[in-house]
Design an enzyme around this catalytic site. Sequence first.
Site, mmCIF file in Angstrom:
data_model
loop_
_atom_site.group_PDB
_atom_site.id
_atom_site.type_symbol
_atom_site.label_atom_id
_atom_site.label_comp_id
_atom_site.label_asym_id
_atom_site.label_seq_id
_atom_site.Cartn_x
_atom_site.Cartn_y
_atom_site.Cartn_z
ATOM 1 N N ALA A 83 20.793 -20.280 -56.196
ATOM 2 C CA ALA A 83 20.621 -21.471 -55.757
ATOM 3 C C ALA A 83 21.000 -22.866 -56.401
ATOM 4 O O ALA A 83 20.898 -23.696 -57.019
ATOM 5 C CB ALA A 83 19.240 -22.058 -56.028
ATOM 6 N N ARG A 89 25.378 -22.722 -56.733
ATOM 7 C CA ARG A 89 26.824 -22.619 -56.349
ATOM 8 C C ARG A 89 27.005 -21.674 -55.648
ATOM 9 O O ARG A 89 27.532 -20.363 -56.114
ATOM 10 C CB ARG A 89 28.063 -23.585 -57.204
ATOM 11 C CG ARG A 89 27.842 -24.323 -58.266
ATOM 12 C CD ARG A 89 27.912 -25.370 -56.722
ATOM 13 N NE ARG A 89 27.581 -27.660 -57.074
ATOM 14 C CZ ARG A 89 26.325 -27.912 -56.885
ATOM 15 N NH1 ARG A 89 25.440 -27.361 -56.363
ATOM 16 N NH2 ARG A 89 26.225 -29.104 -57.436
ATOM 17 N N GLU A 95 29.857 -24.224 -46.906
ATOM 18 C CA GLU A 95 29.095 -25.513 -46.419
ATOM 19 C C GLU A 95 30.625 -26.060 -45.684
ATOM 20 O O GLU A 95 31.151 -26.626 -46.173
ATOM 21 C CB GLU A 95 28.326 -25.699 -47.211
ATOM 22 C CG GLU A 95 27.225 -24.679 -47.487
ATOM 23 C CD GLU A 95 26.671 -25.470 -48.667
ATOM 24 O OE1 GLU A 95 26.225 -26.882 -49.096
ATOM 25 O OE2 GLU A 95 26.033 -24.201 -49.558
ATOM 26 N N HIS A 125 21.434 -25.601 -48.550
ATOM 27 C CA HIS A 125 21.671 -25.430 -49.346
ATOM 28 C C HIS A 125 19.904 -27.395 -49.890
ATOM 29 O O HIS A 125 20.614 -28.411 -49.620
ATOM 30 C CB HIS A 125 22.897 -26.702 -49.485
ATOM 31 C CG HIS A 125 22.932 -26.954 -51.253
ATOM 32 N ND1 HIS A 125 24.159 -26.730 -51.116
ATOM 33 C CD2 HIS A 125 22.231 -27.462 -52.011
ATOM 34 C CE1 HIS A 125 24.768 -27.445 -52.376
ATOM 35 N NE2 HIS A 125 23.625 -27.172 -52.924
#
Length: 376
Positions: free
Chosen positions: A207, A209, A239, A256
């Site tokens: 949680a 990068r 992403e 994210h």
Amino acid sequence: MSGLRILADENIPALGACFADHGTVKTLPGRAIRQSDLLDIDVLLVRSVTRVDESLLAGTPVRWVGTATIGTDHLDTGWLDAQGITWVSAPGCNAEAVADYVLAVLALAAKAQGRQLTDGSVGIVGYGNVGSRVHQRLKALGIETQVTDPPLAETGVTGLATLEDVLACDRIALHAPLVRSGPWPTEHLLDAPVVEALTPDQALVSAGRGAVVDNAALLERLEASDGGPWAALDVWEGEPLIDPQLAQKVSIATPHIAGYSLEGKLRGTVMLARALSVWLGADSTVRLEALVPEPVELEAVPDDLEATLRAAYDPRRDSGELRATLAAPQTERASAFDRLRKEYPVRREFGFHHLPASGNPVVNRQLEGAGFTLIY
């Protein structure tokens, strides 16, 4: 000084309340901001999806950049400094929300693996704003922890473990920033050999990068005959166009949003507004307390910490929402990832969930250790 021309990511909340006194505010989707949008802009406010560098700002009048995020790897800070452009971030703004997420995910991992949340050990990679809060809560719950942070160890901080110690723990939580060079790079810190060594009895929570974990190696590990570790990913390489196979294979796949609490978002906006006021030499009248709604009253599940955590926030809902997009064509999947973030429902931090104290002092200590506010 007033009359500033401000452009902001449309996903930053409370822009009017926090910045209207300084000038006019225009908004755009963060990924859609281009140099041509900044030719008449003084102040740029972004989140992590906007890359701020020479190609975006050269030839524009932008003199102040604020990112309403903990991380700054999307800012070319060296170039900004060289140009005399002031930049600020919001360190710690959503750290409580990410700690909430990690606890909720660890509770699901424990349930799936036939354990209690308080069983076994947790290794934490990174001891910054988020990692330290996760560590604090785990210690309050009596959970054995190991923490590694080599740059911090270099400053003389003691009591830290090695990466090998952390990787030997039952559960591993990743909260390192993305660093691509220097003595302590974190890109693919969990590379193919490390990922290959993870066992089915372990759990991995990422949680921080996405590129801290080699995503391709993790997919290969999860496709092995033993199924690999229980894994939860909130951050991903590539992403918003994430690997759909990996998102199907992990136990929890979220877009994210670990830090996407209402309070975390508002806290980030307030921090930027105060920093801009300092830059302008003005007093800031913006207060988080004026923006946050009343706490939520939550009914605790008697003597069941894990069930109370799920009642406050259940990551399986967010995971289901993301997985529902994975069969779409590539371009639609990328848009869906961003849409899930833009349209994310209101989520309150555990500290803004008020629960009646139980008659069991052990349970009360656990609930408070997990971050809830008890009413006695």
